[in-house]
Design a protein around this motif. Structure first.
Motif, PDB file in Angstrom:
ATOM      1  N   UNK A  36     -11.260  -2.565  -5.507  1.00  0.00           N
ATOM      2  CA  UNK A  36     -10.690  -3.846  -5.302  1.00  0.00           C
ATOM      3  C   UNK A  36      -9.529  -4.779  -4.204  1.00  0.00           C
ATOM      4  N   UNK A  37      -7.879  -3.708  -4.477  1.00  0.00           N
ATOM      5  CA  UNK A  37      -7.167  -4.370  -3.813  1.00  0.00           C
ATOM      6  C   UNK A  37      -6.885  -4.524  -2.166  1.00  0.00           C
ATOM      7  N   UNK A  86      -2.014 -10.119  -6.922  1.00  0.00           N
ATOM      8  CA  UNK A  86      -1.294  -8.742  -6.831  1.00  0.00           C
ATOM      9  C   UNK A  86      -0.381  -7.756  -7.227  1.00  0.00           C
ATOM     10  N   UNK A  87       0.833  -8.032  -6.635  1.00  0.00           N
ATOM     11  CA  UNK A  87       1.901  -7.425  -7.641  1.00  0.00           C
ATOM     12  C   UNK A  87       2.321  -7.862  -9.192  1.00  0.00           C
ATOM     13  N   UNK A  91       2.408  -3.554 -14.387  1.00  0.00           N
ATOM     14  CA  UNK A  91       1.459  -3.532 -14.792  1.00  0.00           C
ATOM     15  C   UNK A  91       0.243  -2.753 -13.704  1.00  0.00           C
ATOM     16  N   UNK A  92       0.755  -1.900 -13.600  1.00  0.00           N
ATOM     17  CA  UNK A  92      -0.457  -0.882 -13.063  1.00  0.00           C
ATOM     18  C   UNK A  92      -2.093  -0.419 -13.629  1.00  0.00           C
ATOM     19  N   UNK A  93      -1.313  -1.086 -15.134  1.00  0.00           N
ATOM     20  CA  UNK A  93      -2.915  -0.152 -15.443  1.00  0.00           C
ATOM     21  C   UNK A  93      -3.258  -1.313 -15.292  1.00  0.00           C
ATOM     22  N   UNK A  94      -3.606  -2.846 -15.239  1.00  0.00           N
ATOM     23  CA  UNK A  94      -4.598  -3.944 -15.289  1.00  0.00           C
ATOM     24  C   UNK A  94      -5.203  -3.576 -13.856  1.00  0.00           C
ATOM     25  N   UNK A  97      -0.720  -3.683  -8.286  1.00  0.00           N
ATOM     26  CA  UNK A  97       0.455  -2.640  -8.258  1.00  0.00           C
ATOM     27  C   UNK A  97       1.562  -3.324  -8.219  1.00  0.00           C
ATOM     28  N   UNK A  98       2.073  -2.279  -7.974  1.00  0.00           N
ATOM     29  CA  UNK A  98       3.991  -2.950  -7.726  1.00  0.00           C
ATOM     30  C   UNK A  98       4.503  -4.329  -6.337  1.00  0.00           C
ATOM     31  N   UNK A  99       5.195  -3.921  -6.131  1.00  0.00           N
ATOM     32  CA  UNK A  99       5.600  -5.013  -5.035  1.00  0.00           C
ATOM     33  C   UNK A  99       5.845  -3.759  -4.063  1.00  0.00           C
ATOM     34  N   UNK A 100       6.928  -2.513  -4.114  1.00  0.00           N
ATOM     35  CA  UNK A 100       6.871  -1.699  -2.454  1.00  0.00           C
ATOM     36  C   UNK A 100       5.748  -0.578  -1.781  1.00  0.00           C
ATOM     37  N   UNK A 101       4.595  -0.409  -3.535  1.00  0.00           N
ATOM     38  CA  UNK A 101       3.267   0.473  -3.268  1.00  0.00           C
ATOM     39  C   UNK A 101       2.498  -0.839  -2.507  1.00  0.00           C
ATOM     40  N   UNK A 102       2.372  -2.596  -2.871  1.00  0.00           N
ATOM     41  CA  UNK A 102       1.407  -3.217  -1.907  1.00  0.00           C
ATOM     42  C   UNK A 102       2.412  -3.045  -0.665  1.00  0.00           C
TER      43      UNK A 102
END
Length: 129
Positions: A36-37, A86-87, A91-94, A97-102
């Motif tokens: 999705x992301x 997105x960030x 809240x990765x379980x929903x 993703x985190x800002x750095x991962x994005x």
């Protein structure tokens, strides 16, 4: 044994448009399998690459400038952040993703898109002399 060969078999011309069509179909198929992301980020990455795609652009330099690529990533993240949710902090379980991962994901997607466009550009501007 003395059969004449048709001209097109004697001097075969590589049909590169079939290869390009196959490559494009593969890219589209693999992109359809994105989660999705990345699917939501892809239009922003393509938009930024479209904006930077002009003759003598830095994206066609032999060694693109790392700072400029990081700025492209930042613009993509900012643009996606204005239009998408997105960030989220922790809240990765929903599915967020985190800002750095994005940023890391955008960077990888950008480099992949740049690679594809650079290959297309080389193929289109091939010189036969």
């Amino acid at each position: 044994m003395n059969e004449k060969m048709p001209y097109y078999l004697a001097y075969p011309v590589p049909f590169s448009y079939d290869d390009e069509r196959t490559e494009r179909r593969d890219i589209e198929y693999l992109r359809s399998m994105y989660s999705d992301i990345p699917k939501r980020l892809l239009p922003y990455v393509e938009e930024e690459c479209d904006r930077m795609e002009y003759e003598n652009s830095m994206m066609y330099d032999q060694y693109p400038d790392k700072l400029q690529l990081k700025l492209m990533c930042r613009r993509i993240c900012d643009n996606a952040g204005r239009h998408e949710r997105l960030c989220a902090g922790g809240c990765e379980d929903r599915g967020e993703i985190g800002e750095q991962s994005l940023r890391d994901l955008v960077e990888v997607m950008l480099y992949q898109e740049l690679y594809r466009r650079r290959c297309d550009h080389r193929r289109m501007h091939r010189r036969f002399y």
